[in-house]
Design a protein around this motif. Sequence first.
Motif, PDB file in Angstrom:
ATOM      1  N   VAL A 263       0.887  -1.166   0.000  1.00  0.00           N
ATOM      2  CA  VAL A 263       0.000   0.000   0.000  1.00  0.00           C
ATOM      3  C   VAL A 263       0.919   1.208   0.000  1.00  0.00           C
ATOM      4  O   VAL A 263       1.737   1.381   0.903  1.00  0.00           O
ATOM      5  CB  VAL A 263      -0.898   0.005   1.255  1.00  0.00           C
ATOM      6  N   TRP A 264       0.817   2.018  -1.042  1.00  0.00           N
ATOM      7  CA  TRP A 264       1.662   3.205  -1.166  1.00  0.00           C
ATOM      8  C   TRP A 264       0.988   4.375  -0.444  1.00  0.00           C
ATOM      9  O   TRP A 264      -0.244   4.440  -0.359  1.00  0.00           O
ATOM     10  CB  TRP A 264       1.859   3.576  -2.641  1.00  0.00           C
ATOM     11  N   ALA A 265       1.811   5.301   0.034  1.00  0.00           N
ATOM     12  CA  ALA A 265       1.268   6.502   0.672  1.00  0.00           C
ATOM     13  C   ALA A 265       1.076   7.590  -0.382  1.00  0.00           C
ATOM     14  O   ALA A 265       1.714   7.562  -1.441  1.00  0.00           O
ATOM     15  CB  ALA A 265       2.246   6.990   1.743  1.00  0.00           C
ATOM     16  N   ILE A 266       0.195   8.540  -0.068  1.00  0.00           N
ATOM     17  CA  ILE A 266       0.116   9.745  -0.909  1.00  0.00           C
ATOM     18  C   ILE A 266       1.346  10.588  -0.570  1.00  0.00           C
ATOM     19  O   ILE A 266       1.659  10.788   0.611  1.00  0.00           O
ATOM     20  CB  ILE A 266      -1.155  10.565  -0.583  1.00  0.00           C
ATOM     21  N   ASP A 267       2.030  11.063  -1.582  1.00  0.00           N
ATOM     22  CA  ASP A 267       3.251  11.841  -1.370  1.00  0.00           C
ATOM     23  C   ASP A 267       2.880  13.327  -1.250  1.00  0.00           C
ATOM     24  O   ASP A 267       2.501  13.958  -2.241  1.00  0.00           O
ATOM     25  CB  ASP A 267       4.199  11.614  -2.557  1.00  0.00           C
TER      26      ASP A 267
ATOM     27  N   SER B 289       2.291  19.512 -14.636  1.00  0.00           N
ATOM     28  CA  SER B 289       0.927  19.225 -14.210  1.00  0.00           C
ATOM     29  C   SER B 289      -0.110  19.933 -15.090  1.00  0.00           C
ATOM     30  O   SER B 289      -1.302  19.739 -14.909  1.00  0.00           O
ATOM     31  CB  SER B 289       0.751  19.633 -12.747  1.00  0.00           C
ATOM     32  N   HIS B 290       0.339  20.697 -16.058  1.00  0.00           N
ATOM     33  CA  HIS B 290      -0.586  21.492 -16.867  1.00  0.00           C
ATOM     34  C   HIS B 290      -1.538  20.593 -17.681  1.00  0.00           C
ATOM     35  O   HIS B 290      -1.105  19.714 -18.410  1.00  0.00           O
ATOM     36  CB  HIS B 290       0.228  22.396 -17.805  1.00  0.00           C
ATOM     37  N   GLY B 291      -2.841  20.827 -17.530  1.00  0.00           N
ATOM     38  CA  GLY B 291      -3.833  20.077 -18.315  1.00  0.00           C
ATOM     39  C   GLY B 291      -3.939  18.614 -17.927  1.00  0.00           C
ATOM     40  O   GLY B 291      -4.416  17.798 -18.700  1.00  0.00           O
ATOM     41  N   LYS B 292      -3.466  18.279 -16.747  1.00  0.00           N
ATOM     42  CA  LYS B 292      -3.468  16.876 -16.339  1.00  0.00           C
ATOM     43  C   LYS B 292      -4.065  16.717 -14.952  1.00  0.00           C
ATOM     44  O   LYS B 292      -3.977  17.617 -14.121  1.00  0.00           O
ATOM     45  CB  LYS B 292      -2.037  16.336 -16.262  1.00  0.00           C
ATOM     46  N   SER B 293      -4.612  15.521 -14.728  1.00  0.00           N
ATOM     47  CA  SER B 293      -4.955  15.135 -13.364  1.00  0.00           C
ATOM     48  C   SER B 293      -3.864  14.172 -12.940  1.00  0.00           C
ATOM     49  O   SER B 293      -3.457  13.309 -13.733  1.00  0.00           O
ATOM     50  CB  SER B 293      -6.285  14.400 -13.330  1.00  0.00           C
ATOM     51  N   PHE B 294      -3.393  14.323 -11.753  1.00  0.00           N
ATOM     52  CA  PHE B 294      -2.309  13.414 -11.354  1.00  0.00           C
ATOM     53  C   PHE B 294      -2.361  13.106  -9.870  1.00  0.00           C
ATOM     54  O   PHE B 294      -3.018  13.804  -9.090  1.00  0.00           O
ATOM     55  CB  PHE B 294      -0.944  14.006 -11.732  1.00  0.00           C
ATOM     56  N   ILE B 295      -1.651  12.043  -9.539  1.00  0.00           N
ATOM     57  CA  ILE B 295      -1.497  11.677  -8.127  1.00  0.00           C
ATOM     58  C   ILE B 295      -0.027  11.336  -7.896  1.00  0.00           C
ATOM     59  O   ILE B 295       0.622  10.744  -8.767  1.00  0.00           O
ATOM     60  CB  ILE B 295      -2.431  10.507  -7.735  1.00  0.00           C
ATOM     61  N   ASP B 296       0.477  11.748  -6.759  1.00  0.00           N
ATOM     62  CA  ASP B 296       1.857  11.430  -6.384  1.00  0.00           C
ATOM     63  C   ASP B 296       1.841  10.413  -5.261  1.00  0.00           C
ATOM     64  O   ASP B 296       1.209  10.629  -4.223  1.00  0.00           O
ATOM     65  CB  ASP B 296       2.574  12.701  -5.919  1.00  0.00           C
ATOM     66  N   LEU B 297       2.529   9.326  -5.483  1.00  0.00           N
ATOM     67  CA  LEU B 297       2.566   8.231  -4.506  1.00  0.00           C
ATOM     68  C   LEU B 297       3.990   8.028  -4.012  1.00  0.00           C
ATOM     69  O   LEU B 297       4.961   8.358  -4.716  1.00  0.00           O
ATOM     70  CB  LEU B 297       2.057   6.943  -5.157  1.00  0.00           C
ATOM     71  N   LEU B 298       4.086   7.471  -2.837  1.00  0.00           N
ATOM     72  CA  LEU B 298       5.408   7.283  -2.221  1.00  0.00           C
ATOM     73  C   LEU B 298       5.487   5.900  -1.575  1.00  0.00           C
ATOM     74  O   LEU B 298       4.554   5.475  -0.886  1.00  0.00           O
ATOM     75  CB  LEU B 298       5.618   8.362  -1.147  1.00  0.00           C
ATOM     76  N   LEU B 299       6.590   5.238  -1.836  1.00  0.00           N
ATOM     77  CA  LEU B 299       6.855   3.953  -1.178  1.00  0.00           C
ATOM     78  C   LEU B 299       8.215   4.012  -0.507  1.00  0.00           C
ATOM     79  O   LEU B 299       9.213   4.382  -1.134  1.00  0.00           O
ATOM     80  CB  LEU B 299       6.856   2.821  -2.218  1.00  0.00           C
ATOM     81  N   LYS B 300       8.216   3.686   0.786  1.00  0.00           N
ATOM     82  CA  LYS B 300       9.479   3.536   1.515  1.00  0.00           C
ATOM     83  C   LYS B 300       9.496   2.123   2.079  1.00  0.00           C
ATOM     84  O   LYS B 300       8.428   1.559   2.360  1.00  0.00           O
ATOM     85  CB  LYS B 300       9.554   4.537   2.669  1.00  0.00           C
ATOM     86  N   PRO B 301      10.678   1.557   2.286  1.00  0.00           N
ATOM     87  CA  PRO B 301      10.702   0.164   2.759  1.00  0.00           C
ATOM     88  C   PRO B 301      10.213   0.040   4.199  1.00  0.00           C
ATOM     89  O   PRO B 301      10.491   0.898   5.034  1.00  0.00           O
ATOM     90  CB  PRO B 301      12.189  -0.222   2.654  1.00  0.00           C
ATOM     91  N   SER B 302       9.487  -1.045   4.455  1.00  0.00           N
ATOM     92  CA  SER B 302       9.066  -1.347   5.827  1.00  0.00           C
ATOM     93  C   SER B 302      10.213  -2.095   6.513  1.00  0.00           C
ATOM     94  O   SER B 302      11.184  -2.503   5.851  1.00  0.00           O
ATOM     95  CB  SER B 302       7.817  -2.230   5.797  1.00  0.00           C
ATOM     96  N   GLU B 303      10.056  -2.314   7.809  1.00  0.00           N
ATOM     97  CA  GLU B 303      11.070  -3.092   8.550  1.00  0.00           C
ATOM     98  C   GLU B 303      11.254  -4.467   7.898  1.00  0.00           C
ATOM     99  O   GLU B 303      12.369  -4.948   7.730  1.00  0.00           O
ATOM    100  CB  GLU B 303      10.617  -3.298  10.007  1.00  0.00           C
TER     101      GLU B 303
END
Length: 242
Positions: free
Chosen positions: A28-32, A43-57
Amino acid sequence: MRGGIPICFPQFGNCGSLEQHGFARNKVWAIDDNPQLHPPNDSHGKSFIDLLLKPSEDDLKCWPHSFEFRLRVSLATSGYLTMTSRVRNVNGKPFSFSFAYHTYFLVSDISEVRIEGLETLDYLDNLFERKRFTEQGDAITFESEVSRLYLSSPNVIAVLDHEKKRTYVIRKEGLPDVFVWNPWEKKSKSMVDFGDEEYKQMLCVDGAAIEKPITLKPGEEWTGRLQLSVVPSSFCSEHLDL
Ligand SMILES: O=P(O)(O)OC[C@H]1O[C@@H](O)[C@H](O)[C@@H](O)[C@@H]1O
């Protein structure tokens, strides 16, 4: 049922000690909230989402490298879908990884589909223990299982669906390889989450960095971008510089 664009990271397939295709696609990625870097006009003329993944233990136990993986998924009003992956080494030591956008395309009938842009390239064939061959034919067509890694590929590839008269155009940056996969009949029957006949309506063509893994020194960042669009088949090769 399968589809979409699973992110294969930090391993592709079973070439390594991790689970098949690495762990990123099962997270499960986080919203960045702090996507940094993207140029303001991106981002011009676009819909976008930024996601972030960091390693778990747990991830660090099996792959002991600290990283930040930022993924921007954007959809333009023109219909272009763009995925930009940025992997940063926030570790004290270098690390290497493989990567692929495992892109499932919906096609009308696999027997009527061809790929342009890979002809004459060398490829590693998974069905022959990754032996190296050179593509001889014209465009790539399908009449049995295919599982190949095309090397040093051009940055524009086209998947032509003859019956639907439409072409998927794949543009990529930072992704030298293209993995092509269709399980065909026998393998389809052995996959529990895949219908026996579903191979007829799908094709995976992945922008990837697999043959030569990416190495990042501490503080370095890698970017791999994939852009997908659909055009009528009448608009084809000559417009795409294939
Ligand atoms: O079943 P998965 O893990 O989603 O992978 C799908 C396919 O991915 C391809 O890349 C592999 O060559 C196949 O062997 C594999 O079946």
